[in-house]
Design a protein around this motif. Sequence first.
Motif, PDB file in Angstrom:
ATOM      1  N   GLY A   1       0.807  -1.201   0.000  1.00 49.70           N
ATOM      2  CA  GLY A   1       0.000   0.000   0.000  1.00 49.70           C
ATOM      3  C   GLY A   1       0.844   1.256   0.000  1.00 49.70           C
ATOM      4  O   GLY A   1       2.079   1.223   0.121  1.00 49.70           O
ATOM      5  N   SER A   2       0.182   2.400  -0.137  1.00 46.98           N
ATOM      6  CA  SER A   2       0.875   3.686  -0.162  1.00 46.98           C
ATOM      7  C   SER A   2       1.550   3.992   1.165  1.00 46.98           C
ATOM      8  O   SER A   2       2.470   4.807   1.222  1.00 46.98           O
ATOM      9  CB  SER A   2      -0.123   4.793  -0.497  1.00 46.98           C
ATOM     10  OG  SER A   2      -1.200   4.807   0.433  1.00 46.98           O
ATOM     11  N   ASP A   3       1.108   3.324   2.251  1.00 50.59           N
ATOM     12  CA  ASP A   3       1.728   3.523   3.559  1.00 50.59           C
ATOM     13  C   ASP A   3       2.823   2.508   3.849  1.00 50.59           C
ATOM     14  O   ASP A   3       3.359   2.461   4.952  1.00 50.59           O
ATOM     15  CB  ASP A   3       0.675   3.456   4.664  1.00 50.59           C
ATOM     16  CG  ASP A   3      -0.152   2.184   4.595  1.00 50.59           C
ATOM     17  OD1 ASP A   3       0.107   1.336   3.716  1.00 50.59           O
ATOM     18  OD2 ASP A   3      -1.084   2.049   5.413  1.00 50.59           O
TER      19      ASP A   3
ATOM     20  N   ALA B   1       0.153   3.141  -9.997  1.00 50.64           N
ATOM     21  CA  ALA B   1       0.973   2.118  -9.366  1.00 50.64           C
ATOM     22  C   ALA B   1       2.385   2.140  -9.950  1.00 50.64           C
ATOM     23  O   ALA B   1       2.621   2.662 -11.039  1.00 50.64           O
ATOM     24  CB  ALA B   1       0.347   0.737  -9.570  1.00 50.64           C
ATOM     25  N   SER B   2       3.331   1.572  -9.213  1.00 50.74           N
ATOM     26  CA  SER B   2       4.714   1.510  -9.674  1.00 50.74           C
ATOM     27  C   SER B   2       5.279   0.145  -9.337  1.00 50.74           C
ATOM     28  O   SER B   2       4.871  -0.492  -8.373  1.00 50.74           O
ATOM     29  CB  SER B   2       5.555   2.610  -9.021  1.00 50.74           C
ATOM     30  OG  SER B   2       5.570   2.470  -7.615  1.00 50.74           O
ATOM     31  N   GLN B   3       6.229  -0.293 -10.167  1.00 44.27           N
ATOM     32  CA  GLN B   3       6.851  -1.600  -9.996  1.00 44.27           C
ATOM     33  C   GLN B   3       8.290  -1.428  -9.559  1.00 44.27           C
ATOM     34  O   GLN B   3       9.038  -0.648 -10.141  1.00 44.27           O
ATOM     35  CB  GLN B   3       6.786  -2.399 -11.302  1.00 44.27           C
ATOM     36  CG  GLN B   3       7.361  -3.798 -11.190  1.00 44.27           C
ATOM     37  CD  GLN B   3       7.311  -4.551 -12.515  1.00 44.27           C
ATOM     38  OE1 GLN B   3       6.901  -3.988 -13.513  1.00 44.27           O
ATOM     39  NE2 GLN B   3       7.734  -5.796 -12.504  1.00 44.27           N
TER      40      GLN B   3
ATOM     41  N   VAL C   1       3.879  -1.191  -5.815  1.00 44.67           N
ATOM     42  CA  VAL C   1       3.420  -0.199  -4.851  1.00 44.67           C
ATOM     43  C   VAL C   1       2.170   0.470  -5.404  1.00 44.67           C
ATOM     44  O   VAL C   1       2.206   1.084  -6.479  1.00 44.67           O
ATOM     45  CB  VAL C   1       4.518   0.857  -4.568  1.00 44.67           C
ATOM     46  CG1 VAL C   1       4.009   1.854  -3.533  1.00 44.67           C
ATOM     47  CG2 VAL C   1       5.791   0.175  -4.066  1.00 44.67           C
ATOM     48  N   LEU C   2       1.063   0.335  -4.697  1.00 43.78           N
ATOM     49  CA  LEU C   2      -0.217   0.878  -5.126  1.00 43.78           C
ATOM     50  C   LEU C   2      -0.472   2.216  -4.426  1.00 43.78           C
ATOM     51  O   LEU C   2      -0.042   2.414  -3.293  1.00 43.78           O
ATOM     52  CB  LEU C   2      -1.351  -0.095  -4.796  1.00 43.78           C
ATOM     53  CG  LEU C   2      -1.217  -1.505  -5.394  1.00 43.78           C
ATOM     54  CD1 LEU C   2      -2.320  -2.405  -4.872  1.00 43.78           C
ATOM     55  CD2 LEU C   2      -1.248  -1.448  -6.917  1.00 43.78           C
ATOM     56  N   PRO C   3      -1.190   3.116  -5.090  1.00 38.31           N
ATOM     57  CA  PRO C   3      -1.461   4.426  -4.478  1.00 38.31           C
ATOM     58  C   PRO C   3      -2.631   4.396  -3.509  1.00 38.31           C
ATOM     59  O   PRO C   3      -3.307   5.395  -3.320  1.00 38.31           O
ATOM     60  CB  PRO C   3      -1.771   5.305  -5.694  1.00 38.31           C
ATOM     61  CG  PRO C   3      -2.374   4.382  -6.680  1.00 38.31           C
ATOM     62  CD  PRO C   3      -1.667   3.058  -6.493  1.00 38.31           C
ATOM     63  N   TYR C   4      -2.900   3.239  -2.885  1.00 38.08           N
ATOM     64  CA  TYR C   4      -4.003   3.100  -1.954  1.00 38.08           C
ATOM     65  C   TYR C   4      -3.533   2.291  -0.740  1.00 38.08           C
ATOM     66  O   TYR C   4      -2.572   1.523  -0.828  1.00 38.08           O
ATOM     67  CB  TYR C   4      -5.203   2.388  -2.600  1.00 38.08           C
ATOM     68  CG  TYR C   4      -5.610   2.961  -3.938  1.00 38.08           C
ATOM     69  CD1 TYR C   4      -6.357   4.133  -4.016  1.00 38.08           C
ATOM     70  CD2 TYR C   4      -5.224   2.334  -5.123  1.00 38.08           C
ATOM     71  CE1 TYR C   4      -6.719   4.660  -5.244  1.00 38.08           C
ATOM     72  CE2 TYR C   4      -5.580   2.858  -6.361  1.00 38.08           C
ATOM     73  CZ  TYR C   4      -6.323   4.031  -6.414  1.00 38.08           C
ATOM     74  OH  TYR C   4      -6.672   4.561  -7.617  1.00 38.08           O
TER      75      TYR C   4
END
Length: 281
Positions: A16-18, A59-61, A67-70
């Motif tokens: 997650g984003s955190d 999202a990024s790999q 890594v998701l923006p949520y």
Amino acid sequence: MTTFDVNAILSSTAYGSDGDKIGKVEQVFLDDNSGEPTFLTVNTGLFGAKENFVPVKGASQDGDRVVLPYTKDVVKDAPKVDADQHLSPAEEEELYRYYELNYEGGRTAGTDRDRNAAAAGTAGAAGTAATGRDRDVAADRERTAADQDRRVAAGEDASVVRHEERLNVGTEEREAGHARLRKYVVTDHETVDVPVEREEVTVERTPLNGTEARVDNGVIGEEEVDVTLHEERPVVEKEAVAVEEVGLNKQTVQETQRVEADVQKEQVDVETDADRDLPRH
């Protein structure tokens, strides 16, 4: 995110984003028109029991991490959409609305496996990719039935593939509690016996016979002699000394817990035309 390696992403873990771990990436859904990835499904339940859709946008790999923006809670509360079928425009719109993204209507998304099936002239739901588990049982049965018809028509031996579910049991780490060291002061009453000495006066009388040397010149009168007496008394002093160091060490204790779940498996029965009471052609 549109240029990532689909095969690599399917063996990745979503975060997650955190920074919290969400789960394993199960499927990648591609846009039917552009072929670009639009959604990921992430396993958010125990034993692979639940998959949630997440838009690829933002999202990024990073190696084996996506890594998701949520946050994990946002992903787990996403609308429930069947991950084994082609996404409809209504389902896509519902997902975009939940994740507060603009929806470009008129397009649907399916997995890369679903797209290959459509190109071969067969219709089927989206299946898993590179996971070793066949989630598209209905599509497999349809293709198997068509293949069996072809074999029978050609006079070849017929066969079916039997499937069964197996439990893939894993573990996940979670916070179980905290341990703290707290130092506080208590008062104890101690009694100690201390030996002491003191001087006492005793009277000693020595008789004289009158021939001893006279030290008083034979004068009768008053005389006073002063004797100093001494004694010991206890003296108490306190000092703080280090007597012990207390620390906390973590250790891993292994135990066995029993899990139970229902699994399905396929059985094969042989049925002839005589059993079905149908005329043979």
